[in-house]
Each structure stands twice: as C-alpha cells, then as structure tokens.
Write a protein that holds these residues in place. Structure first.
Motif, PDB file in Angstrom:
ATOM      1  N   ALA A 483     -34.411 -28.716   3.917  1.00  0.00           N
ATOM      2  CA  ALA A 483     -34.771 -27.362   3.484  1.00  0.00           C
ATOM      3  C   ALA A 483     -35.216 -27.321   2.031  1.00  0.00           C
ATOM      4  O   ALA A 483     -36.066 -26.508   1.662  1.00  0.00           O
ATOM      5  CB  ALA A 483     -33.593 -26.411   3.693  1.00  0.00           C
ATOM      6  N   THR A 484     -34.667 -28.196   1.181  1.00  0.00           N
ATOM      7  CA  THR A 484     -35.056 -28.180  -0.233  1.00  0.00           C
ATOM      8  C   THR A 484     -36.444 -28.764  -0.449  1.00  0.00           C
ATOM      9  O   THR A 484     -37.052 -28.540  -1.503  1.00  0.00           O
ATOM     10  CB  THR A 484     -34.047 -28.980  -1.079  1.00  0.00           C
ATOM     11  OG1 THR A 484     -33.856 -30.257  -0.485  1.00  0.00           O
ATOM     12  CG2 THR A 484     -32.728 -28.242  -1.183  1.00  0.00           C
ATOM     13  N   ASN A 485     -36.963 -29.509   0.525  1.00  0.00           N
ATOM     14  CA  ASN A 485     -38.308 -30.067   0.415  1.00  0.00           C
ATOM     15  C   ASN A 485     -39.341 -29.234   1.156  1.00  0.00           C
ATOM     16  O   ASN A 485     -40.463 -29.690   1.375  1.00  0.00           O
ATOM     17  CB  ASN A 485     -38.342 -31.506   0.930  1.00  0.00           C
ATOM     18  CG  ASN A 485     -37.833 -32.490  -0.114  1.00  0.00           C
ATOM     19  OD1 ASN A 485     -37.798 -32.170  -1.292  1.00  0.00           O
ATOM     20  ND2 ASN A 485     -37.421 -33.668   0.329  1.00  0.00           N
ATOM     21  N   VAL A 486     -38.965 -28.035   1.536  1.00  0.00           N
ATOM     22  CA  VAL A 486     -39.900 -27.066   2.095  1.00  0.00           C
ATOM     23  C   VAL A 486     -40.003 -25.912   1.108  1.00  0.00           C
ATOM     24  O   VAL A 486     -39.015 -25.225   0.839  1.00  0.00           O
ATOM     25  CB  VAL A 486     -39.441 -26.555   3.474  1.00  0.00           C
ATOM     26  CG1 VAL A 486     -40.396 -25.469   3.974  1.00  0.00           C
ATOM     27  CG2 VAL A 486     -39.377 -27.696   4.474  1.00  0.00           C
ATOM     28  N   LEU A 487     -41.179 -25.703   0.542  1.00  0.00           N
ATOM     29  CA  LEU A 487     -41.376 -24.661  -0.463  1.00  0.00           C
ATOM     30  C   LEU A 487     -42.043 -23.446   0.180  1.00  0.00           C
ATOM     31  O   LEU A 487     -42.736 -23.554   1.184  1.00  0.00           O
ATOM     32  CB  LEU A 487     -42.238 -25.188  -1.609  1.00  0.00           C
ATOM     33  CG  LEU A 487     -41.775 -26.500  -2.238  1.00  0.00           C
ATOM     34  CD1 LEU A 487     -42.670 -26.880  -3.406  1.00  0.00           C
ATOM     35  CD2 LEU A 487     -40.331 -26.407  -2.681  1.00  0.00           C
ATOM     36  N   LEU A 488     -41.845 -22.282  -0.455  1.00  0.00           N
ATOM     37  CA  LEU A 488     -42.373 -21.027   0.069  1.00  0.00           C
ATOM     38  C   LEU A 488     -43.284 -20.385  -0.966  1.00  0.00           C
ATOM     39  O   LEU A 488     -42.888 -20.212  -2.119  1.00  0.00           O
ATOM     40  CB  LEU A 488     -41.225 -20.062   0.413  1.00  0.00           C
ATOM     41  CG  LEU A 488     -40.202 -20.568   1.442  1.00  0.00           C
ATOM     42  CD1 LEU A 488     -39.072 -19.563   1.574  1.00  0.00           C
ATOM     43  CD2 LEU A 488     -40.851 -20.824   2.788  1.00  0.00           C
ATOM     44  N   ASP A 489     -44.505 -20.032  -0.548  1.00  0.00           N
ATOM     45  CA  ASP A 489     -45.407 -19.364  -1.479  1.00  0.00           C
ATOM     46  C   ASP A 489     -45.111 -17.873  -1.536  1.00  0.00           C
ATOM     47  O   ASP A 489     -44.109 -17.399  -0.971  1.00  0.00           O
ATOM     48  CB  ASP A 489     -46.867 -19.630  -1.109  1.00  0.00           C
ATOM     49  CG  ASP A 489     -47.272 -19.002   0.226  1.00  0.00           C
ATOM     50  OD1 ASP A 489     -46.506 -18.184   0.770  1.00  0.00           O
ATOM     51  OD2 ASP A 489     -48.368 -19.326   0.728  1.00  0.00           O
ATOM     52  N   LYS A 490     -45.969 -17.097  -2.200  1.00  0.00           N
ATOM     53  CA  LYS A 490     -45.692 -15.675  -2.400  1.00  0.00           C
ATOM     54  C   LYS A 490     -45.661 -14.906  -1.086  1.00  0.00           C
ATOM     55  O   LYS A 490     -45.023 -13.854  -0.989  1.00  0.00           O
ATOM     56  CB  LYS A 490     -46.736 -15.073  -3.333  1.00  0.00           C
ATOM     57  CG  LYS A 490     -48.161 -15.133  -2.796  1.00  0.00           C
ATOM     58  CD  LYS A 490     -49.140 -14.516  -3.787  1.00  0.00           C
ATOM     59  CE  LYS A 490     -50.570 -14.593  -3.248  1.00  0.00           C
ATOM     60  NZ  LYS A 490     -51.533 -13.986  -4.197  1.00  0.00           N
ATOM     61  N   ASP A 491     -46.335 -15.423  -0.031  1.00  0.00           N
ATOM     62  CA  ASP A 491     -46.336 -14.769   1.275  1.00  0.00           C
ATOM     63  C   ASP A 491     -45.343 -15.409   2.234  1.00  0.00           C
ATOM     64  O   ASP A 491     -45.403 -15.163   3.446  1.00  0.00           O
ATOM     65  CB  ASP A 491     -47.741 -14.830   1.880  1.00  0.00           C
ATOM     66  CG  ASP A 491     -48.763 -14.092   1.023  1.00  0.00           C
ATOM     67  OD1 ASP A 491     -48.430 -13.009   0.521  1.00  0.00           O
ATOM     68  OD2 ASP A 491     -49.881 -14.614   0.845  1.00  0.00           O
ATOM     69  N   LEU A 492     -44.439 -16.238   1.700  1.00  0.00           N
ATOM     70  CA  LEU A 492     -43.403 -16.926   2.477  1.00  0.00           C
ATOM     71  C   LEU A 492     -44.004 -17.893   3.496  1.00  0.00           C
ATOM     72  O   LEU A 492     -43.414 -18.151   4.542  1.00  0.00           O
ATOM     73  CB  LEU A 492     -42.489 -15.916   3.178  1.00  0.00           C
ATOM     74  CG  LEU A 492     -41.675 -15.000   2.248  1.00  0.00           C
ATOM     75  CD1 LEU A 492     -40.858 -14.017   3.059  1.00  0.00           C
ATOM     76  CD2 LEU A 492     -40.769 -15.818   1.345  1.00  0.00           C
TER      77      LEU A 492
END
Length: 693
Positions: A483-492
């Motif tokens: 989970a820590t190596n999956v990033l989320l942009d401004k639109d998730l």
C-alpha cells in the motif's frame, strides 16, 4: 577662465537652474557643480572643460553636450561608445522632430518624442542626439512645453510631419553620428503651428532665430510666418554641399535675443523645427566593406567566446570535475532518454536547497523532497543516498528502465540529475500521498474512500502491474507491491511507484534471486522461502493489497483475535465459513455494492493462492475485476505447505525471518500464505510512518 557672472534662475518649487552654456569656460568642472542635487538643472554645453573632469555618471538635468576640451561630444554610457565604434556608416537621416515614427512616401522618419527640458541632453539610443537649453520666463513650465502640438486642421501635403514640432526658448541642437564622410543635402521642415494668424493672444508674438549647420550660420533672424507668408503652411529649406569630415553633422537652432520674449502665451518665441532630412550627395560605397567589417566583428566575437570556454574547461579539468561529469552525461545520452536532465542548481532552487520543511518522505534509498519548478510544476525529488551503494552504472540503468515507461497507473519520471556526488530522480508529485496513509494512517492523514473509489483503485493497480509485466518493453517484476508503494493523485487515481529500484540495492553482478527484497505480509511464499521470483510474486502481493482496500485494515497489523495471524488469515476463514462480506470496511456501512465486493474478494483470494501456478496473470485479474471474465474460485487447503496447520506462530517465524535477513541465506522451512521476509526495500517514495492502526 570663468565668466564674470552666473545666471541663476529660481523656480517656483525651490529648484535652481544654472545656464553656463556657450561661454568657452576652460579648466576642470568644479566639484560643487558636479555634487549639486539631481533636481537642480545645470547647462554646461558648448564649453572647453578638461575631459578628465567630466563625470561618468551623467544625468539628464546636467547638460554636458560638447562641454569638454576640443569641443568633443560627451557620450554617457559605455554601450553608446560600443555602438558607435562598431556601427556601419549611415548615409541618410530622417527625423520627425517632437513626433512619432512617420512614413512619407518611401521615407521613414524616426520618432523624436522624448520630452525636452531646461538643460537637457538626450542620448536617444539611436545614432543621433538632442541637446535642449533655455527657460520660458512667463510661467512655471513643464517638459510638455518643449513640444508644440497643432491646434487646427492642417491642409498641407505630408501634414503628419507638422502636427508636432520641437521647441526651445534658447538653443536646440541635433547631433548626427556615424555619417560617412562626404557632401550632404540637408532639408529643414518648418511650419508655424503655435503663433496664430488671428486676433487672439496667439497672434501677438514673433519668432526669430538663427540656424547653424556644422557651426556656420546659414539663416539669421529667420521668421517662419514671414518666410512662408502665413501659418499652418509647409516651409522646406534646402542646404546643399554640407561637408561631413569627421562622421558627424551638427544642426543648431539658436534664439539670438530678438522677437517676442514675454508674450501672453508661453512658448511663442525661440526656435521651432518640425522635421530634419539629411541625404548624401554621393553614391554610398560598395556594401562589401560593410560585410567585411561585420565578418571581422563576428570572427572576433567567436574567438573571444572560444577562449572563454577553453578557460572554463581548463578550470574544471584542473579541479577534477570534468571527466566525471562528461562520463555520466555520455552514459545518459546513450540511453536515448525521453525525460529531462536537470541541473543541481535547478533542483536546489525547486526544493529551497533541500529545506527540511519540504521533506515528504524517508526511505532506504534516501530522502524525498517536494519541489516547485519555475513554470509552477510540482515535483517529488528522490535524493539517492550513499547507503544504496549505487554508482554511475546502477543509476544509469535505473534511469533507462523508468524513463521509457509511460502509463496512467505508473508514477511518471520527469527527469534526473547526475552532478558531482548527487544522484537525484525527479518524479511527478502525487497530491494525496500513498494508499497506506489514506486507508489506515492516523486520523489527520486518512482519507474517506467511498465504495466507488475503492474498486477503481483496485482496477488501477491491476492495470499498472499488467503494464509492467506484459506490455512494457522491459517486463519488470516489482518485488515490493504494498500500500505504501501505491500513490494517489489529486483525483485519487492510483499509480505504482518504486519499480526497478530494488536492483539498485544489489551488489554488482549478482542474480536477482540471490537477495530477497520485499516486505513482511506481502511476499509470496515461494519467493520468501526459496527466493523463487516470477511475475506471480507481484500477483500475490496485489491480492493482499486488494484485501486491505476492501477491509481498510493493514494485513500485518490486524488481528481480530489470538486465533488469527493477519488480515489474509481472517479472510480465508471467512471464505470457508461462507460469509466473506464480513471483511468489508465497517466505515462503509451498507453503502457498497455486494456483488462487486464479493468479486474483488474472490479475485484477491485467488491471487494469494499458495501455489503460483494457480494464480492468474495480472491481465486476467483486470478482466475479472471489470466483469469481463468469471472468477474461478479455488478454496485453499490449510495444509498446502505440509504441516497440517493454517499458519505457524508469527513469533516463531519472526525469529527465522530475522536470521535470514542478516545472512541473506535461503530459508529452508515450511510456511504458508502470510509468510514474508523482513523489509529490505523500505524505499517508499512517500512513506512517512509505519505506525498504521
């Protein structure tokens, strides 16, 4: 020799105007004059002061026109000297005095709209200059009073030249530079547009002035209205065979004390000129000489630049910086990068010199900083640390792998910096940090992920892995999906990070399977136990992450009772009991799609099958998650790895794993679905804390 008297004119605002023009004063300019307040107007034109006493920092209110010994013209700036020295000779000048740029026929008249003044010398920036002197006595004046504007309708031909004119109470001089030597025809354009031909106050004055060309008086007591017999009429006087011997031409208009000096309306006396036209009477020399001069100038400039470059390269070589920098940049060029190469100076400017306030993460490969480029682009800078033991080869390999990958669910690499001992990667900035913080971080950083968002994140991660495994030319096994190596942009939207970085932590010339890189709770059993690595290891890790997304719980930190080791353990039990939907995050309440949730749970458990052969590929996972293919449910037997227990005691395995992590030997023991290695790849791009609830 100083004159016996000085002319001091007090003004209404308390300033003083000093007129010492045309007195043939010799010797140095007194210090008290040069140190006068900048608001004081001083005219020292047409004198013989010593050249070394002329101040270099001239101002417009200090008129030094032809003030030095020998009658030389004073030029205010080095740029002016440089321009005149390297300029090609001119053979014509056309000036619209007091007006804007105007075209008459095929002749362009240059603009001359700078406001005049009582003691003003104006280097126009062109190849001609203006000196203005004198004071209108009748009223307080402004700089606009030195340019006359027509107040009636002009009916003469070429009226654009006569709508404005330059005025002066005493003396007005145009000084033309860079003329080729020879004879010229000078045309002076006049029109009386101030003194009117009616019964008003405007008709009461008389304008009489002298005209000098090259210091010789050509007109005495010249009266425009009398010569042309009226006002608002064009008057052109032509003077032929004007000799130019030192590349300069001086045209001067001077009031000699005649005419009206105190009319009811100010500005009705003194010189007035509408336009000046100068043209050579000989054919200009061949342009070949101009070209030769320009070529010599260009060659000289190129030689100077080459000398400067050689000096800089020599200094870099002497300090030992040259070969390292060139070698690294050559390696980068050899990869045909599609990303940018940043300088260390740019990165420091973007991150405020790696300010601690901009630090957004810390991992095994170094720190991560937030930065802003000059165009406003927000970036994340991974500063690779010396602990990762990487050199040029490893860094270049890393750039080569990542820069070629472009996918909507893979973190984009903007560029890199390889300068000195600094090795930096520049990524796109992800506004919502990583999935672990969003799901089970502290209350301050958690995001409320609704149901439509969670399946979308699962599908996005699956598509990113399918791209890395099957579609990109490098076919990358991530080895540390969590989970820590999956990033989320401004639109998730989810984006996978840190792919390829595990190789940077390996020793040179070692096989990928000789050293395990992963995290407890996410590693496939065959990889943790025997170092056997295939794409199916990432499939297993994806299954664990998918369960975390559905449950909102950390796999290794969730133990509902002492009978369960981890979240995956609990999910398997719920599957066997026939109620897997109990796994869904309680924070969602009843606001979720049961059919969709069941499908994701089944796919996740299928991905975490202990046997890699029974796990699907990531493209198959995408099809199942999106409902294009059915999910083939496989019930995992508790004894898949042979000891008759579902899981070993977590404490017992911790000891084995820690021992294996220290000596990097392969664990030869049994295990099951939750077994992993201690993390050797804590290089999370945005990981802030491991204290997840």
């Amino acid at each position: 020799m100083w004159p016996h008297g000085r002319l001091l004119s007090p003004c209404g605002n308390g300033l003083a105007v000093w007129y010492l023009t045309n007195n043939s004063i010799s010797g140095p300019i007194p210090y008290w004059i040069k140190s006068l307040n900048s608001r004081s107007e001083v005219d020292l034109s047409y004198n013989n002061f010593s050249w070394d006493s002329v101040p270099l920092d001239c101002r417009e209110s200090l008129n030094l026109f032809k003030s030095s010994t020998g009658g030389k013209n004073f030029l205010c700036t080095f740029n002016k000297h440089f321009t005149l020295f390297f300029s090609v000779d001119q053979y014509s000048f056309h000036i619209n005095c007091g007006g804007e740029k105007t075209t008459i026929g095929n002749i362009d008249y240059e603009a001359d709209h700078d406001q005049g003044g009582e003691t003003k010398y104006v280097p126009t920036g062109s190849k001609w200059e203006v000196s203005s002197t004198g004071h209108f006595w009748d009223k307080n004046i402004t700089s606009t009073d030195y340019i006359a504007h027509n107040v009636s309708v002009l009916k003469m031909k070429n009226s654009d030249l006569y709508t404005t004119a330059r005025l002066s109470p005493l003396s007005l001089t145009y000084y033309l530079n860079c003329l080729g030597n020879g004879n010229y025809t000078v045309k002076l354009h006049f029109a009386e547009i101030v003194i009117r031909d009616n019964s008003s106050f405007y008709s009461l004055g008389r304008r009489l002035f002298d005209v000098y060309i090259q210091g010789r008086r050509k007109l005495k007591d010249f009266n425009i209205r009398k010569t042309i017999k009226g006002v608002d009429k064009e008057c052109i006087l032509e003077f032929k065979a004007v000799s130019v011997t030192n590349k300069t031409l001086e045209i001067r208009f001077h009031w000699a004390g005649k005419g009206t000096a105190a009319a009811p309306k100010r500005g009705t006396y003194g010189p007035l000129i509408s336009a000046i036209s100068v043209k050579s009477e000989f054919k200009p020399p061949n342009d070949r000489l101009k070209k030769i001069k320009k070529i010599l100038i260009v060659v000289g400039a190129v030689v100077l630049i080459l000398i400067l470059v050689l000096m800089i390269l020599g200094a870099l070589w002497w300090k030992g910086w040259l070969w390292e920098r060139i070698s690294r940049e050559e390696e980068l060029r050899g990869l045909d990068l599609k990303t940018g190469v940043f300088t260390l100076r740019q990165i420091k400017a973007a991150t405020n010199n790696f300010d601690a306030a901009n630090k957004i993460g810390e991992g095994g490969f170094g720190s991560v900083y937030k930065g802003i480029l000059l165009d406003g682009t927000i970036i994340a800078v991974k500063q690779l640390s010396s602990r990762s033991k990487q050199g040029n080869r490893e860094f270049v390999n890393e750039i080569g792998m990542i820069s070629s990958l472009q996918h909507s669910n893979v973190v984009r690499l903007y560029g890199c910096c390889a300068e000195g001992d600094q090795l930096l990667l520049v990524y796109e900035y992800m506004e919502n940090n990583n999935l672990a913080l969003a799901l089970f971080g502290t209350e301050e950083v958690q995001l409320r992920l609704d149901w439509p968002t969670r399946p979308r994140i699962c599908v996005g991660i699956a598509k990113g892995l399918a791209f890395l495994h099957e579609d990109c030319p490098l076919r990358i096994v991530h080895r540390d999906i969590k989970a820590t190596n999956v990033l989320l942009d401004k639109d998730l939207n989810p984006k996978i990070s840190d792919f390829g970085l595990a190789r940077l932590d390996e020793e040179e010339n070692t096989h990928i399977s000789t050293r395990v890189a992963g995290t407890i709770g996410y590693m496939a059993p065959e990889y943790a136990l025997w170092g056997y690595l295939t794409y199916k290891a990432d499939v297993y890790s994806f299954g664990v992450v998918a369960l975390e997304i559905i449950a909102g719980k950390n796999n290794m930190k969730y133990r509902p009772s002492e009978n369960f080791v981890c979240l995956l353990d609990w999910a398997l039990v719920l599957q066997q009991k026939g109620n897997p939907l109990d796994l869904v995050d309680p924070k969602l309440g009843t606001k979720f799609d049961k059919e969709e949730a069941m499908r994701i749970i089944k796919v996740a458990l299928l991905c975490t099958n202990p046997s890699p052969a029974l796990r699907p590929t990531m493209s198959e996972v995408v099809n199942m998650l999106e409902g294009r293919n059915d999910v083939h449910e496989i019930i995992s037997e508790p004894s898949s790895y042979g000891d008759g227990m579902r899981f070993k005691s977590l404490t017992e395995f911790d000891q084995v794993i820690l021992q294996r992590s220290e000596n990097t030997s392969i664990i030869q023991s049994s295990g099951s679905a939750c077994i992993g290695s201690s993390s050797t790849s804590a290089h999370d791009l945005y990981e802030k804390s491991s204290n997840f609830s």
